[in-house]
Scaffold this active site. Sequence first.
Site, PDB file in Angstrom:
ATOM      1  CE  LYS A 172      -1.751   9.641 -18.578  1.00 34.41           C
ATOM      2  NZ  LYS A 172      -0.361   9.789 -19.042  1.00 34.41           N
ATOM      3  CG  ASP A 230       5.438  20.922 -35.081  1.00 34.33           C
ATOM      4  OD1 ASP A 230       5.694  21.902 -35.816  1.00 34.33           O
ATOM      5  OD2 ASP A 230       6.185  19.936 -34.984  1.00 34.33           O
ATOM      6  N   PRO A 275       0.321  24.551 -37.039  1.00 32.26           N
ATOM      7  CG  PRO A 275      -1.122  26.405 -37.107  1.00 32.26           C
ATOM      8  CD  PRO A 275       0.340  26.035 -37.144  1.00 32.26           C
ATOM      9  CB  THR A 298       1.117  20.084 -12.457  1.00 34.81           C
ATOM     10  OG1 THR A 298       1.441  18.799 -12.990  1.00 34.81           O
ATOM     11  CG2 THR A 298      -0.342  20.371 -12.666  1.00 34.81           C
ATOM     12  NE  ARG A 307       3.089   6.795  -9.644  1.00 34.70           N
ATOM     13  CZ  ARG A 307       3.815   7.877  -9.363  1.00 34.70           C
ATOM     14  NH1 ARG A 307       5.038   7.718  -8.903  1.00 34.70           N
ATOM     15  NH2 ARG A 307       3.323   9.081  -9.559  1.00 34.70           N
TER      16      ARG A 307
HETATM   17  O1  C5P Z   1       0.734   7.168 -11.048  1.00 39.79           O
HETATM   18  P1  C5P Z   1      -0.008   8.473 -11.113  1.00 39.79           P
HETATM   19  O2  C5P Z   1      -1.448   8.381 -10.702  1.00 39.79           O
HETATM   20  O3  C5P Z   1       0.729   9.591 -10.388  1.00 39.79           O
HETATM   21  O4  C5P Z   1      -0.003   8.829 -12.675  1.00 39.79           O
HETATM   22  C1  C5P Z   1      -0.551  10.017 -13.152  1.00 39.79           C
HETATM   23  C2  C5P Z   1      -0.409  10.092 -14.644  1.00 39.79           C
HETATM   24  O5  C5P Z   1      -0.836  11.394 -15.058  1.00 39.79           O
HETATM   25  C3  C5P Z   1       1.013   9.932 -15.156  1.00 39.79           C
HETATM   26  O6  C5P Z   1       0.922   9.333 -16.465  1.00 39.79           O
HETATM   27  C4  C5P Z   1       1.498  11.348 -15.261  1.00 39.79           C
HETATM   28  O7  C5P Z   1       2.493  11.509 -16.224  1.00 39.79           O
HETATM   29  C5  C5P Z   1       0.226  12.079 -15.679  1.00 39.79           C
HETATM   30  N1  C5P Z   1       0.213  13.495 -15.343  1.00 39.79           N
HETATM   31  C6  C5P Z   1       0.341  13.972 -14.058  1.00 39.79           C
HETATM   32  N2  C5P Z   1       0.304  15.302 -13.805  1.00 39.79           N
HETATM   33  C7  C5P Z   1       0.142  16.152 -14.823  1.00 39.79           C
HETATM   34  C8  C5P Z   1       0.003  15.701 -16.125  1.00 39.79           C
HETATM   35  C9  C5P Z   1       0.045  14.342 -16.360  1.00 39.79           C
HETATM   36  O8  C5P Z   1       0.470  13.202 -13.120  1.00 39.79           O
HETATM   37  N3  C5P Z   1       0.083  17.426 -14.556  1.00 39.79           N
END
Ligand code: C5P
Length: 239
Positions: A38, A70, A72, A124, A215
């Site tokens: 990603k 933005d 459509p 979230t 991570r």
């Molecule tokens: O390191 P970690 O596993 O926490 O990374 C989660 C990834 O998912 C990050 O790129 C974060 O920005 C993304 N993300 C998230 N929660 C969300 C939406 C996206 O942790 N609600």
Amino acid sequence: MSSVIEKNPRIIVALDFSAEAPALDLVSGLDPKLCRLKVGKEMFTRLGPAFVEKLAAKGFDIFLDLKFHDIPNTVAAACAAAADLGVWMVNLHASGGRKMMETARERLEGFSQRPLLIGVTILTSLGQEDIAEVGYSGSPAENVVRLATLADSSGLDGIVCSPLEAGEVRPKVNKAFLLVTPGVRPASVSKDDQKRVMTPLDALNNGADMLVIGRPITAAENPLQSLRDIQAEIATFGP
Ligand code: C5P
């Protein structure tokens, strides 16, 4: 792309680095048979499409996490640009509305290898008071389900949601609608700044299809081993 979506590998590694070298260093130790990647706003803004092309050239499917929102025509054009770049998945904010989602989906129809189109529902990071302040009534969970069903009926392939929300969304959307979940942590590792997490296997059992994990893999001493351990954990879930 065939109409049956290939879910494996289910792990999408979040590349959250501020420079190219450490990201490429990590990726050189990963295996495209075991994970997808990603790329989000920071890396894309710093390094641009060339970085995405470099990763794709190594054989990885790329989720371009730019969360478009933005009018459509503009969002559809951005999605077409992502398709031209050859990404596997791209996303937009479902709150941009049905017309925006349908227009983007129609624009991707012409591509033989079209990217999967995924919606973001309620971030979230937003709590009850935050969503009330911007004019949403009801709880965050109610809004997630409402926007998920809107995304489903607007032709999207799935949404991003927390694994805890997946259980509520799953029964309300089509069986093939993908639930892509961050906030996933193997039981043995730190939660970092994630508050509400689930283990990879619990997330799948709760209705998730694909897991965004950063991570626990990117900061591990041995990222490939960490990836293999998570794959071993979810292997019991089946294909
Ligand atoms: O390191 P970690 O596993 O926490 O990374 C989660 C990834 O998912 C990050 O790129 C974060 O920005 C993304 N993300 C998230 N929660 C969300 C939406 C996206 O942790 N609600």
